[in-house]
Design a protein around this motif. Structure first.
Motif, short mmCIF file in Angstrom:
data_model
loop_
_atom_site.label_atom_id
_atom_site.label_comp_id
_atom_site.label_asym_id
_atom_site.label_seq_id
_atom_site.Cartn_x
_atom_site.Cartn_y
_atom_site.Cartn_z
N ALA A 20 0.84 -1.21 0.00
CA ALA A 20 0.00 0.00 0.00
C ALA A 20 0.87 1.25 0.00
CB ALA A 20 -0.93 -0.01 1.21
N ALA A 21 1.95 1.24 0.79
CA ALA A 21 2.83 2.41 0.86
C ALA A 21 3.58 2.61 -0.47
CB ALA A 21 3.84 2.23 2.01
N LEU A 22 3.96 1.52 -1.10
CA LEU A 22 4.66 1.63 -2.39
C LEU A 22 3.72 2.20 -3.46
CD1 LEU A 22 7.20 1.01 -4.11
CD2 LEU A 22 6.21 -1.26 -4.56
N ALA A 23 2.47 1.73 -3.47
CA ALA A 23 1.51 2.23 -4.46
C ALA A 23 1.28 3.72 -4.28
CB ALA A 23 0.19 1.47 -4.33
N GLN A 24 1.23 4.14 -3.00
CA GLN A 24 1.03 5.55 -2.71
C GLN A 24 2.22 6.37 -3.24
OE1 GLN A 24 0.46 6.24 1.45
NE2 GLN A 24 -1.14 7.75 1.07
N ARG A 25 3.43 5.83 -2.97
CA ARG A 25 4.64 6.54 -3.41
C ARG A 25 4.71 6.64 -4.94
NH1 ARG A 25 10.34 7.24 -2.11
NH2 ARG A 25 9.99 6.68 0.06
N LEU A 26 4.32 5.53 -5.62
CA LEU A 26 4.39 5.51 -7.09
C LEU A 26 3.15 6.15 -7.72
CD1 LEU A 26 5.69 1.83 -7.67
CD2 LEU A 26 7.05 3.94 -7.62
N ARG A 27 2.15 6.47 -6.88
CA ARG A 27 0.87 7.03 -7.37
C ARG A 27 0.21 6.12 -8.40
NH1 ARG A 27 1.21 12.46 -5.58
NH2 ARG A 27 3.39 13.07 -5.33
N VAL A 28 0.10 4.86 -8.02
CA VAL A 28 -0.58 3.88 -8.89
C VAL A 28 -1.60 3.12 -8.05
CG1 VAL A 28 1.38 3.61 -10.48
CG2 VAL A 28 1.20 2.09 -8.48
N PRO A 29 -2.57 2.45 -8.68
CA PRO A 29 -3.57 1.70 -7.93
C PRO A 29 -2.94 0.54 -7.15
CG PRO A 29 -4.28 2.02 -10.20
CD PRO A 29 -2.86 2.47 -10.14
N PHE A 30 -3.60 0.19 -6.04
CA PHE A 30 -3.13 -0.90 -5.18
C PHE A 30 -4.25 -1.93 -5.00
CE2 PHE A 30 -3.12 -2.65 -0.77
CZ PHE A 30 -2.00 -3.45 -0.90
N ALA A 31 -3.87 -3.20 -4.95
CA ALA A 31 -4.82 -4.25 -4.59
C ALA A 31 -4.12 -5.28 -3.72
CB ALA A 31 -5.40 -4.91 -5.83
N ASP A 32 -4.90 -5.93 -2.88
CA ASP A 32 -4.35 -6.93 -1.96
C ASP A 32 -4.96 -8.29 -2.32
OD1 ASP A 32 -3.64 -8.49 0.29
OD2 ASP A 32 -3.53 -6.67 1.53
#
Ligand code: ATP
Ligand code: GCO
Length: 167
Positions: A20-32
């Protein structure tokens, strides 16, 4: 043009937190990938039984479809424990990059124990390590040590990931 990233590792290695933190940093969608399990898979793990290849196959296919829909950028947290599972995901998106959150049983068991209310019982950690096939150098992906704070792990990943994509 980005590539989707799969943050992989055993249960409790920090996939959801780091992903989740990486997606936020890269500004891309996240899924678990935890959210893609069938009720049957959740019930099986909750009852203390590890999933097998047949249980994981349809789940991995759904994850592969998500990755294909995010082929220009996205982060998925998914255990992806075996090489064959990663190869299956690569069939959906050849450019997918895996980032393995690697840690000792001791560190990860401690983290799992301090995380109450999760469907994954700590007793299954042993089977997660037994099933894990770490990244092979031929896979050209990234391995990071989880025994550091989340910000440090993310800093390492954002440096390492583009280098992998250039290979
Ligand atoms: N780098 C870190 N340092 C300290 N604690 C961490 C770190 N990464 C994750 N944690 C904590 O460890 C626990 C497990 O992390 P998390 O739920 O993200 O793991 P996970 O791999 O997604 O697990 P699962 O696959 O079982 O859902 C959580 O309580 C989380 O807050
Ligand atoms: O492949 C697996 O066995 C599963 O993905 C597990 O790892 C859990 O879903 C997850 O990690 C939640 O604890």
């Amino acid at each position: 043009m980005g590539s989707p990233v799969v943050v992989m590792g055993v249960s409790g290695s920090g996939k959801s937190t780091v992903g989740a933190a990486l997606a936020q940093r890269l500004r891309v969608p996240f899924a678990d990938a935890d959210d893609f399990h069938s009720p049957e898979n959740i019930a099986k793990m909750s009852s203390g039984q590890p999933l097998d290849d047949a249980d994981r196959r349809p789940w991995l296919a759904d994850i592969g479809r998500w990755l294909a829909e995010h082929s220009d950028g996205g982060v998925m947290s998914c255990s992806a424990l075996k090489r064959s599972y990663r190869d299956l995901l690569r069939e959906h998106v050849p450019s997918v990059v895996f980032a393995h959150l690697e840690g000792s049983v001791e560190v990860i068991a401690r983290r799992q124990a301090s995380r109450p209310g999760h469907f994954m019982p700590s007793a299954l950690l042993r089977s997660q390590f037994d099933t894990l096939e770490p990244l092979d150098p031929a896979e050209r992906d990234v391995t990071v040590d989880v025994d550091r704070d989340v910000d440090t792990i993310i800093d390492d990943l954002v440096v390492a990931l583009p280098a992998v994509e250039e290979n």
